[in-house]
Design a protein around this motif. Sequence first.
Motif, mmCIF file in Angstrom:
data_model
loop_
_atom_site.group_PDB
_atom_site.id
_atom_site.type_symbol
_atom_site.label_atom_id
_atom_site.label_comp_id
_atom_site.label_asym_id
_atom_site.label_seq_id
_atom_site.Cartn_x
_atom_site.Cartn_y
_atom_site.Cartn_z
ATOM 1 N N CYS A 97 -33.298 -14.900 14.040
ATOM 2 C CA CYS A 97 -34.176 -14.756 12.795
ATOM 3 C C CYS A 97 -34.980 -13.519 12.938
ATOM 4 C CB CYS A 97 -34.927 -15.866 12.463
ATOM 5 S SG CYS A 97 -35.864 -15.986 11.072
ATOM 6 N N ASP B 264 -37.672 -13.074 11.200
ATOM 7 C CA ASP B 264 -38.953 -13.344 10.671
ATOM 8 C C ASP B 264 -39.621 -14.062 11.945
ATOM 9 O OD1 ASP B 264 -39.546 -12.468 7.926
ATOM 10 O OD2 ASP B 264 -37.935 -13.790 7.467
ATOM 11 N N CYS B 265 -38.945 -14.944 12.680
ATOM 12 C CA CYS B 265 -39.842 -15.699 13.693
ATOM 13 C C CYS B 265 -39.180 -15.686 14.796
ATOM 14 C CB CYS B 265 -39.985 -17.073 13.164
ATOM 15 S SG CYS B 265 -38.301 -18.018 13.035
ATOM 16 N N HIS C 268 -31.540 -21.660 8.098
ATOM 17 C CA HIS C 268 -32.860 -21.849 8.578
ATOM 18 C C HIS C 268 -33.759 -20.649 7.777
ATOM 19 C CE1 HIS C 268 -36.337 -20.647 11.240
ATOM 20 N NE2 HIS C 268 -35.908 -19.494 11.078
ATOM 21 N N HIS D 78 -38.047 -19.700 5.289
ATOM 22 C CA HIS D 78 -38.660 -18.508 5.039
ATOM 23 C C HIS D 78 -38.528 -18.137 3.635
ATOM 24 C CE1 HIS D 78 -39.303 -17.942 9.087
ATOM 25 N NE2 HIS D 78 -37.969 -17.826 9.477
HETATM 26 ZN ZN LIG Z 1 -37.228 -17.977 11.033
#
Ligand SMILES: [Zn+2]
Length: 72
Positions: free
Chosen positions: A39, A41-42, A55, A60
């Motif tokens: 991912c 983002d994270c 996810h 998100h």
């Molecule tokens: Zn994520």
Amino acid sequence: MKFFSREKFLCSIDQVKFKTHEELISHMRQTHHYPIVKCHDCRKEFIHEKDRLHHVREEHERKIDYRKHKGE
Ligand SMILES: [Zn+2]
Ligand SMILES: [Zn+2]
């Protein structure tokens, strides 16, 4: 839709079971040299692209929506 069993994480290639998602990820990578997706983002790792997409949608999506509205 459910992608993972709640109790056990099963390798789809050799049916080895793991207690955590992280253990399964490292097994897939080290044993099968499976291309793990991350991912953006994270930094969470996933075995299948569809799991990552799920996810992102679950975790998100709100942020993205917020950003979209903010930009308008
Ligand atoms: Zn994520
Ligand atoms: Zn395996």
